[in-house]
Structures are given as structure tokens and as C-alpha cells.
Design a protein around this motif. Sequence first.
Motif, PDB file in Angstrom:
ATOM      1  N   TRP A   1       0.723  -1.321   0.185  1.00 53.82           N
ATOM      2  CA  TRP A   1       0.028   0.089  -0.127  1.00 53.82           C
ATOM      3  C   TRP A   1       0.763   1.488   0.015  1.00 53.82           C
ATOM      4  CZ3 TRP A   1      -4.578  -0.582  -2.170  1.00 53.82           C
ATOM      5  CH2 TRP A   1      -5.613  -2.455  -0.892  1.00 53.82           C
TER       6      TRP A   1
ATOM      7  N   TRP B   1       3.242   3.823  -1.354  1.00 58.63           N
ATOM      8  CA  TRP B   1       4.260   4.029  -2.390  1.00 58.63           C
ATOM      9  C   TRP B   1       5.146   4.473  -2.417  1.00 58.63           C
ATOM     10  CZ3 TRP B   1       0.660   8.120  -6.267  1.00 58.63           C
ATOM     11  CH2 TRP B   1      -0.149   7.029  -6.974  1.00 58.63           C
TER      12      TRP B   1
ATOM     13  N   ASN C   1      -3.007  10.147  -5.027  1.00 59.81           N
ATOM     14  CA  ASN C   1      -3.636   8.741  -4.086  1.00 59.81           C
ATOM     15  C   ASN C   1      -3.935   9.301  -2.753  1.00 59.81           C
ATOM     16  OD1 ASN C   1      -3.824   6.166  -2.803  1.00 59.81           O
ATOM     17  ND2 ASN C   1      -1.978   6.270  -2.429  1.00 59.81           N
TER      18      ASN C   1
ATOM     19  N   GLU D   1      -5.703   4.619  -0.741  1.00 63.66           N
ATOM     20  CA  GLU D   1      -6.187   3.354  -0.477  1.00 63.66           C
ATOM     21  C   GLU D   1      -5.806   2.306  -2.900  1.00 63.66           C
ATOM     22  OE1 GLU D   1     -10.068   4.041  -1.290  1.00 63.66           O
ATOM     23  OE2 GLU D   1     -10.198   4.240   1.530  1.00 63.66           O
ATOM     24  N   ILE D   2      -5.052   3.448  -3.278  1.00 62.31           N
ATOM     25  CA  ILE D   2      -4.591   3.263  -4.442  1.00 62.31           C
ATOM     26  C   ILE D   2      -3.239   1.923  -4.440  1.00 62.31           C
ATOM     27  CG2 ILE D   2      -3.979   3.263  -6.849  1.00 62.31           C
ATOM     28  CD1 ILE D   2      -5.043   5.702  -7.335  1.00 62.31           C
ATOM     29  N   ASP D   3      -2.866   0.229  -4.727  1.00 67.02           N
ATOM     30  CA  ASP D   3      -1.987  -0.267  -4.189  1.00 67.02           C
ATOM     31  C   ASP D   3      -0.592   0.536  -4.922  1.00 67.02           C
ATOM     32  OD1 ASP D   3      -1.431  -2.462  -6.313  1.00 67.02           O
ATOM     33  OD2 ASP D   3      -3.426  -2.249  -5.591  1.00 67.02           O
TER      34      ASP D   3
ATOM     35  N   ALA E   1      -0.607  -1.340  -8.659  1.00 73.97           N
ATOM     36  CA  ALA E   1      -1.301  -0.624  -9.260  1.00 73.97           C
ATOM     37  C   ALA E   1      -0.683   0.540 -10.086  1.00 73.97           C
ATOM     38  CB  ALA E   1      -2.359   0.525  -9.170  1.00 73.97           C
TER      39      ALA E   1
ATOM     40  N   ASP F   1      -9.213   9.459 -10.317  1.00 75.47           N
ATOM     41  CA  ASP F   1      -9.688   8.736  -9.047  1.00 75.47           C
ATOM     42  C   ASP F   1      -9.646   7.100 -10.362  1.00 75.47           C
ATOM     43  OD1 ASP F   1     -11.952   9.128 -10.923  1.00 75.47           O
ATOM     44  OD2 ASP F   1     -13.167   9.488  -9.601  1.00 75.47           O
TER      45      ASP F   1
ATOM     46  N   LEU G   1      -6.964   6.295 -11.566  1.00 69.79           N
ATOM     47  CA  LEU G   1      -6.207   5.490 -11.366  1.00 69.79           C
ATOM     48  C   LEU G   1      -6.362   3.990 -11.014  1.00 69.79           C
ATOM     49  CD1 LEU G   1      -3.125   7.577 -10.404  1.00 69.79           C
ATOM     50  CD2 LEU G   1      -3.128   6.182 -12.004  1.00 69.79           C
ATOM     51  N   ASP G   2      -7.477   3.853  -9.529  1.00 68.33           N
ATOM     52  CA  ASP G   2      -8.064   3.213  -8.560  1.00 68.33           C
ATOM     53  C   ASP G   2      -9.267   2.692  -9.344  1.00 68.33           C
ATOM     54  OD1 ASP G   2      -8.400   1.524  -6.417  1.00 68.33           O
ATOM     55  OD2 ASP G   2      -9.787   2.896  -5.694  1.00 68.33           O
TER      56      ASP G   2
ATOM     57  N   ASN H   1      -8.109   1.694 -14.353  1.00 63.72           N
ATOM     58  CA  ASN H   1      -6.316   1.790 -14.354  1.00 63.72           C
ATOM     59  C   ASN H   1      -6.285   0.566 -15.427  1.00 63.72           C
ATOM     60  OD1 ASN H   1      -3.535   1.080 -13.746  1.00 63.72           O
ATOM     61  ND2 ASN H   1      -3.203   1.775 -11.903  1.00 63.72           N
TER      62      ASN H   1
END
Length: 573
Positions: free
Chosen positions: A117, A119, A133, A137-139, A142, A399, A401-402, A405
Motif C-alpha cells: 500500500w 508508494w 492517491n 487506497e491505491i496499492d 497499480a 480516480d 488510477l483506482d 487503471n
Amino acid sequence: MNSPEHFIPGKDASLETTIATLQAKLAAVGFRAEEHSWLNPVEGVWSVHLREADCPLLYTNGKGATQLAARASALGEFFERLSCNYFWSHYYLGEANASGQFAHYPQEKWFATHDEWEWPEGILTPELQALYNPDGEIDSEALVDMNTGNLERGICTIPYLRQRDGETVFMPVNIISNLYVSNGMSAGNTPTEARAQALSEILERHVKFKVIREGLCLPEVPAEVIARYPAIAAGIQGLREAGFGILVRDASLGGEYPVINVTLLNPHDQGVFVSFGAHPRFEVALERALTELLQGRALAALDGFPAASHDLEDVASVPNIEIHFVDSSGTVHWNFLANTPDFAFCDWNFAGSTAEDFERLAAIIHAAGHDILIADFTHLGVYTCRIIVPGMSEIYPLDELDFDNNSIGNELRPSILHWQDLTEPQCAELLEALNDIDLDEQKPVAALIGLAADPDSLWADLRVGELKCLLALAIGDEEAVDAGLLWVSNFSQINPARRRVYSCIENLLRLDDDERYMEALLGLYGKETLELAMVTLSGELRFFGTPSAGMNLEGCVMHGKLLEAYAKVQKLK
């Protein structure tokens, strides 16, 4: 006697010099660009489609007030897309590139994804990590780009220089391809020319999206102002004489931005088509708005744009704004068409050198509180830059990205490319994975895994919903087969020959005794379709016999051409 050279405002070399230079350098790299579809629908508006002879996926469109200007435009765009790797941004680069000394550029920097999680420190800046982010919440996985999908190697980043203080910012390739696509790329005769063009494009789209999203009404450009530029005025008059309503409006929002709008009103079908152009010089901005309106379009192709809408929420929606970026075929609100502007007309013009153009545009962006990040590329012998303005130059919402993606297919790619070699449990795992990530079942599988599909192959039109059906058939999962067949029957774009096979399979499943109905089945479907349905249903044949491409995309002719083209630019980096 030498012919006179032609210079246009905002350029640091003549059109003849630009064209000769770019054509020579293109040939030196090993590309053969061919011109197609020249159009000159009205006076002072030209456009051309430029396509690489050996790999038609490499193409650009040029526009301009003259044939020379359009040719230079197309060549310039070709170099910006070569230099910035944009031609390959939607495709898998293959194992050799993914694990090579460098996948994108020699200056790239890779960051390991040690924590799922968190970055990695050193990517972006703390402020930009918070922008992209905000909820954490974007691992980190991703951020692995879809072009390499190399999870073990980690996150590939490109260094960008922040203009206000010279700090280097490492920007993940994945963020660039997901959010910024082609916005902010430019090639030029000089660095300042290219940078001014890139910033103009960013401001043009920023203003365009703001005006459409908010339903703003722009002030009319007086006829006497347009008359200062006779060639442009003639093009506008040509459209009016062809029967179209043309609105020319100042999109500077009170003198803040160097942007012009030209809107076409079509009396044939009540369609509304908006075009914007930007540049510190009023003349250049106006010309760009007009030539953009007709780029690649004959007058007969101006039908089919949507009518104005009364629903501002729908107009401001993400899908509508995205369509305006793709081909300008989105809707606008009726407020936009009113004659009660939200701003007064501003007779602006900021003519200067290209260096002054860049400084002025950068000042506008900095004054608005945004940073300017620039990456320079000169490996093809032509100065090219890619500029990112976080918080302003995004084409797609942050968003995405989440939620959308483009690297979502990274983990699925190996299994799909080895589909003939999968065991039944592995097919079941792939089907489960497709269900777990909740993909749009209409999404093309080739786009999911970054494959350039050959036109007549299964890959060309295979969708996720159909792939699920084929996997269910491969493992004999009756419930999943029923669901897959239902999806296929409701999706109109399935290849007709395959649709007949699925229809036959459905009947075979429902009939209690195949032999009793064999004569009727043969009459309805024919021997070839019936046999194909039977071996598919029994599991003897998978995926219509399409062989596994493998991670080297063997047998994929179009993808092979794409990678051959990539190799030409890679060796010069």
C-alpha cells in the motif's frame, strides 16, 4: 531562382525547412511515412493523414492554413509521438523490452514495490502522492506500467524537471499513460517553440473542458476583429456559404487565457460541434480553432454531431468530457449557445518570440497555482518535450488510477497469452480472476492485455464477456456457460460466424438427444458450424483453435510490426 520560403507566426523556421528536416530525419530512423486523405474543404483550411507504410498503427493527422502547414503539422506530430513513445502507450512491449537494460528510456528509474500500500519514497513528491492517491487506497502494484507488466522489476518512472525550482520529479509511466495520454506533447524547431505549443495545447483543453462542464457562455468576437485576418475570415465565410451557422467566440475568460472558440451549427440535423484553439497570438489561436474544426473532415462529414442538451449534469459528466477529447463529438449545454456572455470580449494579443510565448504561458499556469513538469527528448535528432501540469492537464479523472487503471490486465496477460496451454484448474483460475476484478464485459481482450490485434483474428473483436464464455466451455462449468451464452446472445457486435456457433451450442445443451435432431441441426447450421459447436462443447477445441501467442506475441503480425518499429527508436536512445 530560388522559391520564397514560407514562415508562419509562432514558428522558428520556415515550413520548407521544417518539412525537409523532419522528412530526412524520419527516413534516417527507418520510417516511410505516406500521405493520405488530403482535404481542403474551404479556403484556408487543409488537413492530411500521415501513416507509416510498414506499420499503419503509426499515424498522425496534420492541419493548417496551407498544404505546407498541414504537412509540417503532421510530421511534427509524428515525431512527438515517436519521441514520447505515445505510439506504443497502449501496448505490451514484450519480454525483451520489459526486462532489458531500459524499457522506455535510458534515464528511467525503477522503484521496487516492497509494501503493497505504501508508494515508494522518491516517486513523485509528497504533494503529488497526495494528489494522485488522496485516500492511500491505491496499492503500489497499480503503478506498474501495462507496457512492461514487470511486477518483479517494479515501477518505472521518467525524470521530469519542475520549472519553478529545477527539482527532478520521478513520474510513473503508468500515471502518464492513464491520466495524460497525448496532452502536452510537442515537437518543434527549437525548445521554446515546442514548449510554447505544448503549454498552448494544455491551456486550450483546460479551458475547453471548463467551458463545457460549467455551461459557460462566451462573448462573440466582433466581425471587424476577424477581418484583420483575411485568410481566416475567408474560411469562416466559406463554411457559412456552405449553409452552416458559425459562431466565433473569445474563450479567454476575460483575458486570462489565450484561447478562441469556433462553433459549427448544422441546420441539416441540428448538430453542434465545438472547436477550440490556443496560442499567445490571437491570429494563431483563431486559425487553430478553425483548422481543428475541419481536420480530417470534408463538409459532408459534418453531419452526425449531437444536438445541444438542456441537462447540464449530463453535459458535465466524465464520459461526455472524455468524448470531447477523443473526437469532439460530445454534447454542449444550451447556455453555451446563448447571446448573454458570462465575460466581456477581450481584444487580446500577446505576440512575441517563442521564448516570450513560453514565459507568458508558464506565468499563466504558475499564477493559477500549478506546477509545470517537463521532460525533454532529443534522441531522434528533433527536439520534443512532454509537459505535465498536475491538477490541470489531466485528460481523465484522477480516480481512474483506482477504478479504471490500464494496468489491470498485467496479471491476466500471461494466462491469456498461454490459453491453449492452461490446465482445466488454470482455466478456472483465470475465469475466477476475470470475475473478481469486475471488468466491463464489453472491454476488448486485446486492449486489456495490450495486444495489437490482427484484423482477421479472434483477438480483433474478442470481448471479456465472450472470453468468460469460452473459459466456461473449456472447463465444462454449466452455470458459467449459461451466463456466457446469455451475454453473447445480448451483445450485438459478436462475429456472425461465432454467433452461429454459440447459438448451436445453446441448442445442443437444451436438446435431450442430439441424434434425434441432427438432421434439423445440420439444416439450420451446416456441417462446419455444427462440428465446431460439438468439439467446443466437448472441450476438444478451445478458443476456436486460436494458438497461444506467448509472451513474445508469436504469430501476431501487427504486434510484431509495432515492436519492430519500437526497436528502431530504442536503438537511438
